[in-house]
Design a protein around this motif. Structure first.
Motif, PDB file in Angstrom:
ATOM      1  N   VAL A 274       0.851  -1.058  -0.016  1.00  8.49           N
ATOM      2  CA  VAL A 274      -0.098  -0.010   0.022  1.00  8.49           C
ATOM      3  C   VAL A 274       0.856   1.262   0.150  1.00  8.49           C
ATOM      4  CG1 VAL A 274      -1.590   1.291   1.255  1.00  8.49           C
ATOM      5  CG2 VAL A 274      -2.007  -1.174   1.210  1.00  8.49           C
ATOM      6  N   GLY A 275       1.867   1.148   0.912  1.00  5.48           N
ATOM      7  CA  GLY A 275       2.845   2.394   0.685  1.00  5.48           C
ATOM      8  C   GLY A 275       3.461   2.766  -0.487  1.00  5.48           C
ATOM      9  N   ALA A 276       3.940   1.663  -1.050  1.00  8.25           N
ATOM     10  CA  ALA A 276       4.491   1.745  -2.106  1.00  8.25           C
ATOM     11  C   ALA A 276       3.841   2.039  -3.472  1.00  8.25           C
ATOM     12  CB  ALA A 276       5.230   0.305  -2.712  1.00  8.25           C
ATOM     13  N   VAL A 277       2.426   1.729  -3.400  1.00  7.25           N
ATOM     14  CA  VAL A 277       1.544   2.300  -4.531  1.00  7.25           C
ATOM     15  C   VAL A 277       1.152   3.757  -4.273  1.00  7.25           C
ATOM     16  CG1 VAL A 277      -0.996   2.046  -5.104  1.00  7.25           C
ATOM     17  CG2 VAL A 277       0.194  -0.105  -4.961  1.00  7.25           C
ATOM     18  N   LEU A 278       1.126   4.323  -2.860  1.00 10.87           N
ATOM     19  CA  LEU A 278       0.716   5.700  -2.915  1.00 10.87           C
ATOM     20  C   LEU A 278       1.831   6.486  -2.850  1.00 10.87           C
ATOM     21  CD1 LEU A 278      -1.591   5.102   0.369  1.00 10.87           C
ATOM     22  CD2 LEU A 278      -2.462   5.444  -2.003  1.00 10.87           C
ATOM     23  N   GLY A 279       3.131   6.093  -2.553  1.00 10.58           N
ATOM     24  CA  GLY A 279       4.261   6.753  -2.761  1.00 10.58           C
ATOM     25  C   GLY A 279       4.197   7.728  -3.894  1.00 10.58           C
ATOM     26  N   PRO A 280       4.345   7.219  -5.262  1.00 15.74           N
ATOM     27  CA  PRO A 280       4.619   7.963  -6.356  1.00 15.74           C
ATOM     28  C   PRO A 280       3.648   9.088  -6.403  1.00 15.74           C
ATOM     29  CG  PRO A 280       4.419   5.683  -6.857  1.00 15.74           C
ATOM     30  CD  PRO A 280       4.327   5.600  -5.565  1.00 15.74           C
ATOM     31  N   PHE A 281       2.226   8.799  -5.991  1.00 15.86           N
ATOM     32  CA  PHE A 281       1.040   9.663  -5.994  1.00 15.86           C
ATOM     33  C   PHE A 281       1.393  10.842  -5.186  1.00 15.86           C
ATOM     34  CE2 PHE A 281      -0.795   6.124  -7.866  1.00 15.86           C
ATOM     35  CZ  PHE A 281      -1.085   6.529  -9.241  1.00 15.86           C
ATOM     36  N   VAL A 282       1.880  10.389  -3.611  1.00 16.64           N
ATOM     37  CA  VAL A 282       2.002  11.766  -2.752  1.00 16.64           C
ATOM     38  C   VAL A 282       3.306  12.168  -3.441  1.00 16.64           C
ATOM     39  CG1 VAL A 282       2.921  11.910  -0.440  1.00 16.64           C
ATOM     40  CG2 VAL A 282       1.128  10.334  -0.970  1.00 16.64           C
ATOM     41  N   GLY A 283       4.422  11.859  -3.736  1.00 13.07           N
ATOM     42  CA  GLY A 283       5.519  12.529  -4.512  1.00 13.07           C
ATOM     43  C   GLY A 283       5.027  13.642  -5.442  1.00 13.07           C
ATOM     44  N   ARG A 284       4.221  13.018  -6.268  1.00 16.11           N
ATOM     45  CA  ARG A 284       3.831  13.800  -7.359  1.00 16.11           C
ATOM     46  C   ARG A 284       2.991  15.053  -7.118  1.00 16.11           C
ATOM     47  NH1 ARG A 284       3.521  17.394 -10.842  1.00 16.11           N
ATOM     48  NH2 ARG A 284       1.807  17.728 -12.277  1.00 16.11           N
ATOM     49  N   TRP A 285       2.201  15.032  -5.779  1.00 18.90           N
ATOM     50  CA  TRP A 285       1.358  15.980  -5.189  1.00 18.90           C
ATOM     51  C   TRP A 285       2.301  16.783  -4.624  1.00 18.90           C
ATOM     52  CZ3 TRP A 285       0.836  17.671  -0.269  1.00 18.90           C
ATOM     53  CH2 TRP A 285      -0.203  18.497   0.040  1.00 18.90           C
TER      54      TRP A 285
END
Length: 426
Positions: A274-285
């Motif tokens: 879950v963390g690895a899936v969310l990480g790219p989107f949080v970084g992009r945000w």
């Protein structure tokens, strides 16, 4: 046909998938092939373990899967830049069906050596085809949509792990290994069809050029030396993977430190995913919304913010595992693992996105293959180092050591990266 990707209203992933059919086909093709790969790998792990009873031989499967990408890295990079990328990806997808047939025969003959040979052949195909979506992405989407597209594409690996590994185990239990391999073969066939239907060119080069591995490799290293941002992002990728071996301790934490069953192992791995899936989107945000120190040129531009966020994400990975070392139970370990892999996802994908933007099309294939090869090789080195480190320092001590290494590497890297000249986007 224009080589400029279309600009679309809205900057969400849903808008991108709806409005850009070429990206949608690439995304679906990558999702299908990754999920199918996990189907096969779960089944193969079970087959080898049940036939041999050897955990060590089962672990060898990871080496067999990753070695081709490391050993053939110069050739793969040259092929990706010199040949027609669309045809190369389609050929790899269709060729992968042959070793799947070999695995099917190995399962029926109960032959572990045949299974390992088939996996090695399948891994060669994957090593050639896997970097292609990352290489061609800037040619399929507009520059302002590239970070969103890359975040979505990058999250597929973790999503495939969560979905493919779980469904693969269920499918094998319900219908047997033959059905699982047939699903994987169908996923490769569907991927080939989707790639063939992409209309936009996979390269801006007017024609394919002859492959010269030595010359192409020399040109790559000259480019890296002349492009400090590319060198820095490759160095960040190396730092992340040198620390990544600590992830192999997650099952040990669940079973020994937290005193859970296999279900606890699954919970920690799910938190990781879950963390690895969310990480790219949080970084992009963060890159899009955060304005550190107002409008100052040093860190106010998107490229500077990408460096800050990607380097900071590596530090978050280290801090997450330092938190895991302090956790006294499963439910305090879950948020630590999730936070750590939030950092992993953001760091890995933002680095790839930076490499895409900083690399011109004619050499981007070799740059991406180098990043993939560094990831595979150094992650393997880190995994091998964890065992003796754990013996010397204990499980928590080894975790703290690699966590501190990740945080320290991130801080030193950030000090270096922020002194670089503004990178030029291609």
């Amino acid at each position: 046909m224009s080589s400029v990707p279309p600009r679309l209203p809205g900057n969400s992933l849903l808008a991108l998938l709806r409005g850009n059919p070429d990206f949608r086909r690439l995304f679906l093709a990558s999702a299908l092939s990754l999920t199918g790969d996990w189907f096969t790998f779960v089944t193969l792990n079970a087959f080898v373990y049940h036939r041999t009873g050897s955990a060590g031989l089962t672990a060898l499967l990871f080496a067999v899967e990753s070695l081709p990408g490391i050993l053939l890295m110069p050739l793969i990079g040259s092929l990706t830049d010199r040949l027609d990328r669309r045809r190369l990806r389609i050929a790899c997808d269709l060729a992968a069906i042959v070793p799947l047939a070999g695995l099917l025969a190995a399962f029926h003959l109960e032959s572990v050596p045949m299974a390992l040979v088939s996996l090695a052949v399948l891994s060669v195909s994957a090593a050639v085809s896997s970097p292609i979506p990352e290489v061609v992405l800037p040619n399929l989407v507009a520059p302002d949509r590239l970070p969103t597209a890359q975040a979505a594409l990058g999250s597929l690996y973790s999503s495939g792990l969560l979905l493919g590994a779980g469904l693969g185990g269920l499918a094998t239990a319900a219908w047997g290994s033959t059905a699982t391999l047939l699903v994987d073969a169908a996923s490769f066939a569907a991927s080939a069809v989707l790639i063939a239907r992409i209309r936009r060119p996979f390269s801006t080069a007017t024609e394919a050029r002859r492959t010269r591995v030595r010359t192409d490799t020399a040109e790559l290293w000259r480019f890296i030396r002349a492009a400090p941002t590319v060198a820095a992002l490759l160095l960040l990728t190396a730092g992340l993977r040198l620390c990544y071996g600590v992830v192999g301790l997650l099952p040990v934490y669940a079973l020994e430190r937290f005193g859970t069953t296999d279900a606890g192992v699954g919970v920690l791995y799910m938190a990781q995913g879950v963390g690895a899936v969310l990480g790219p989107f949080v970084g992009r945000w963060l890159i899009g919304k955060w304005r550190p120190l107002g409008k100052r040129r040093l860190i106010g531009t998107p490229s500077r913010r990408r460096l800050i966020v990607s380097g900071g994400a590596l530090a978050v990975f280290g801090l997450g595992y330092l938190g895991l070392a302090q956790a006294g139970g499963l439910w305090s370990g879950v948020p630590a693992a999730m936070a750590g892999h939030l950092g992993v996802g953001a760091c890995a994908i933002l680095a790839i996105n930076g490499l895409q933007l900083a690399s011109p099309d004619h050499i981007r294939g070799r740059v991406m293959v180098t990043a993939f090869g560094l990831s595979s090789g150094l992650q393997g080195v880190s995994s091998l180092a964890v065992a003796p480190l754990t013996v010397a320092l204990g499980m928590a001590g080894a975790t703290r050591a690699l966590g501190v290494l990740a945080v320290g590497f991130a801080l030193v890297w950030l000090l270096y990266a922020l002194r670089l000249p503004e990178p030029e986007a291609h």
